[in-house]
Scaffold this active site. Sequence first.
Site, mmCIF file in Angstrom:
data_model
loop_
_atom_site.group_PDB
_atom_site.id
_atom_site.type_symbol
_atom_site.label_atom_id
_atom_site.label_comp_id
_atom_site.label_asym_id
_atom_site.label_seq_id
_atom_site.Cartn_x
_atom_site.Cartn_y
_atom_site.Cartn_z
ATOM 1 N N ARG A 205 0.825 -1.214 0.000
ATOM 2 C CA ARG A 205 0.000 0.000 0.000
ATOM 3 C C ARG A 205 0.858 1.264 0.000
ATOM 4 N NH1 ARG A 205 -4.578 -2.031 4.353
ATOM 5 N NH2 ARG A 205 -5.694 -3.413 2.935
ATOM 6 N N ARG B 263 -2.954 6.579 -0.310
ATOM 7 C CA ARG B 263 -3.433 6.667 1.063
ATOM 8 C C ARG B 263 -2.666 7.646 1.942
ATOM 9 N NH1 ARG B 263 -5.995 1.575 3.721
ATOM 10 N NH2 ARG B 263 -3.914 1.177 4.529
ATOM 11 N N ARG C 269 -6.751 11.949 -6.397
ATOM 12 C CA ARG C 269 -7.973 11.158 -6.260
ATOM 13 C C ARG C 269 -9.217 11.977 -5.900
ATOM 14 N NH1 ARG C 269 -8.669 6.293 -4.039
ATOM 15 N NH2 ARG C 269 -10.838 6.939 -4.246
ATOM 16 N N ASP D 177 -7.115 -2.874 -7.130
ATOM 17 C CA ASP D 177 -7.828 -3.424 -5.990
ATOM 18 C C ASP D 177 -8.167 -4.876 -6.283
ATOM 19 O OD1 ASP D 177 -10.536 -3.997 -4.371
ATOM 20 O OD2 ASP D 177 -9.407 -2.402 -3.359
ATOM 21 N N TYR E 184 -15.607 -11.733 0.291
ATOM 22 C CA TYR E 184 -16.355 -10.528 -0.076
ATOM 23 C C TYR E 184 -17.631 -10.876 -0.834
ATOM 24 C CZ TYR E 184 -12.534 -7.416 1.299
ATOM 25 O OH TYR E 184 -11.590 -6.717 2.013
#
Length: 350
Positions: free
Chosen positions: A34, A38, A47, A83, A158
């Site tokens: 990551r 972020r 973003r 992702d 998920y």
Amino acid sequence: MAPRPDAHPDLADSAFLKAARGEPTPHTPVWFMRQAGRSLPEYLKLREGVGMLESCMRPEMVVEITLQPVRRYGVDAAIFFSDIVLPLKAVGVDLDIKPGIGPVVAHPVRTLADVAAIPDLTPEHVPFISEAVAGLVAELGGTPLIGFAGAPFTVASYLVEGGPSKEHARTKAMMFGAPDVWDALMRKIAAMAATYLEVQVAAGASAVQLFDSWAGALTPDDYRTAVMPHSARVLEHAGTLGVPRIHFGVGTSNLLGLMGEAGADVVGVDWRTPLASAIPLVGDRAVQGNLDPTLVFAPTEVMTARAAEVIAAGRAACGHIFNLGHGVIPSTDPDQLARLTEFVQGYPRA
């Protein structure tokens, strides 16, 4: 495992790829899960107003986001910005990534018919991935690009839960109580993951990582019988592509040996398990990890002292790639990651 003949000539000197292949390296290579996004202000600015999945489908944005930490830190590898649920979105599964929640699936999988309704992934579903990877490889030169995919168990969770879950109760209920549906779903996802990795490698990725974020919820026996064969199918296919394979899970101290046996060249170790304990479990494989991600919030001298311990322990493995024991925390100070990168790369080899 020799470098691919079509690779950039400077990649032959990559410390990351050498470590992944168990070869001597000039320094301990480092990258961060990551790292692309972020915690970076330039990422947050780019973003603004763009949804996560949309950003993953814009090649020019993927290229820029993937390159940002390479420019900032000088890490030894780039990780492709995407992702794990993107392949599902690409084939038409009704899902979205909701801020503060994560992936949410509109119609969770319950039956064989639900599984059959999910189309198989083909390269034609993800032309934007090939475009982004090709653009990145042209920019990265001698810095390798890591492609990635979500492992079958985590992606299945998920789909079955309809979103993130702490207990994975519905997922395990299907695994235990409807093994035919479970097997069909896992086979479907494994085939998608294999194709997704193949697309990235065909476009120029130099290594791949299979993320199994939720595998730590399983016992070794359940992992071995109901999950490992499907992850092994993905990793076996990736092995035909001629690039190193990294296999990583969270809370998987009791599964490390099995995750290596599933077909990894490098086993990622989270921060809960000391490398000294993990290395004997994974056999003759390289390891990746495993500084506690919260240590970047400690004083620099504390962080680097603990990093030195990780580097020293990693020398017992046939290869060691320094990383955090999980992803970069969003509130991380980028300057502290820069200090950590410099420390790891400059740490004496002997």
